[in-house]
Design an enzyme around this catalytic site. Structure first.
Site, PDB file in Angstrom:
ATOM      1  N   GLN A   1     -10.631 -90.171 -25.971  1.00  0.00           N
ATOM      2  CA  GLN A   1     -10.932 -90.541 -24.590  1.00  0.00           C
ATOM      3  C   GLN A   1     -11.119 -92.038 -24.393  1.00  0.00           C
ATOM      4  OE1 GLN A   1     -14.522 -87.977 -24.819  1.00  0.00           O
ATOM      5  NE2 GLN A   1     -15.522 -89.543 -23.579  1.00  0.00           N
TER       6      GLN A   1
ATOM      7  N   LYS B   1     -23.811 -87.602 -13.067  1.00  0.00           N
ATOM      8  CA  LYS B   1     -23.399 -89.010 -12.973  1.00  0.00           C
ATOM      9  C   LYS B   1     -21.895 -89.143 -13.169  1.00  0.00           C
ATOM     10  CE  LYS B   1     -23.892 -91.823 -16.461  1.00  0.00           C
ATOM     11  NZ  LYS B   1     -22.495 -92.346 -16.664  1.00  0.00           N
TER      12      LYS B   1
ATOM     13  N   HIS C   1     -29.807 -87.652 -21.039  1.00  0.00           N
ATOM     14  CA  HIS C   1     -29.401 -86.637 -22.023  1.00  0.00           C
ATOM     15  C   HIS C   1     -30.540 -85.648 -22.278  1.00  0.00           C
ATOM     16  CE1 HIS C   1     -26.586 -89.964 -23.441  1.00  0.00           C
ATOM     17  NE2 HIS C   1     -25.768 -88.971 -23.187  1.00  0.00           N
TER      18      HIS C   1
END
Length: 291
Positions: A61, A149, A37
């Site tokens: 989600q 990723k 991050h």
């Protein structure tokens, strides 16, 4: 750094910067930040006048049996990291701020979002696309930063932005890895000591695929089969997705030729799901044999 929790306050805070012609970069996260991050934050800071990071664990989600309730949270820790990283504004809304009433509007990218990870997590990417669209509407960034990723997520967001003509540039940032090659992830903290040791097989499986392609294997199904066999060497690894795809469309590849291919892995260790991927260019594979 200023922490803001309401949409109205964030819009007001950013309005003066927008009027002054300053560029705004957005780093959307679900918190419990790691060095991956912070690489997004660093990149955003190098390319924009103002950096906004968001922390929101988005319930849309998460599936019914997923880890919404136990997803790691530590706002004070994250605030310290973001302050040190030079972030100007942290947007940390609650669920009632983002969804004051049940959502009737959903943003979906059904073709890209229903395959691969989407096949084992139905509805996941519609939740991602919806919250990202809402964040784009709130922040109105010039650029938004996402890690490679989560490659399928990245391509879905890129397609969504293109299809809806959203005025934001989506920037993918290379995956940051731990010392043994495991991709940095907030979910790595779920792993037991034994599972964490076993998880090192995931980046090694990417290496194995690259070796196979460098050695001349051209059938995607053969590469997938042999990567599955490689992962089977670790009893704690339970692969759910092993797929060679076109890195732009995420569509199936009929043959490995000169064009780069994408290997996507989705592997469980206990209750923890780990994602990883690699774009492999056959002619420049790192393990290519010397003539």
């Amino acid at each position: 750094m200023r922490t803001i929790s309401t949409i109205a306050d964030l819009r007001e805070a950013l309005a003066e910067h927008r009027r002054a012609g300053r560029s705004i970069g957005l780093v959307p996260t679900m918190g419990y930040l790691h060095v991956g991050h912070m690489e997004l934050v660093r990149r955003a800071g190098s390319e924009n006048d103002v950096v906004v990071a968001s922390i929101f664990v988005n319930p849309l989600q998460f599936g019914a049996n997923e880890d919404l309730g136990k997803y790691p949270r530590d706002l004070a820790r994250d605030q310290a990291l973001l302050t040190d990283g030079g972030v100007d504004f942290l947007f940390a809304p609650g669920v009632s701020d983002m969804y004051p009433r049940p959502m009737e509007t959903v943003v979906d990218v059904p073709k890209l979002g229903s395959e691969l990870e989407g096949a084992v997590r139905p509805g996941h990417f519609a939740g991602v696309a919806t919250v990202v669209t809402k964040l784009f509407n709130i922040v109105q960034p010039d650029r938004a930063y996402f890690g490679e990723k989560d490659f399928q997520q990245l391509q879905i967001i890129r397609r969504m932005v293109e299809d809806l003509a959203q005025p934001v540039t989506v920037i993918g940032v290379p995956t940051v890895r731990e010392e043994d090659g495991l991709a940095c992830s907030s979910r790595n903290v779920y792993l037991t000591t034994q599972e964490r040791r076993a998880a090192a097989i995931v980046p090694k499986a990417l290496d194995e695929a690259e070796r196979l392609i460098a050695s001349g294997v051209t059938e995607p199904a053969e590469v997938e089969k042999r990567v599955l066999e490689f992962l089977a060497g670790e009893p704690l690894a339970r692969p759910e997705v092993v797929a060679l795809r076109d890195p732009e469309t995420l569509g199936p590849v009929s043959e490995i030729e000169e064009k780069p291919v994408l290997l996507l892995l989705f592997v469980r260790f206990g209750t923890t799901k780990l994602l990883d991927n690699r774009v492999i260019a056959p002619k420049s594979a790192r393990f290519a044999k010397v003539a």
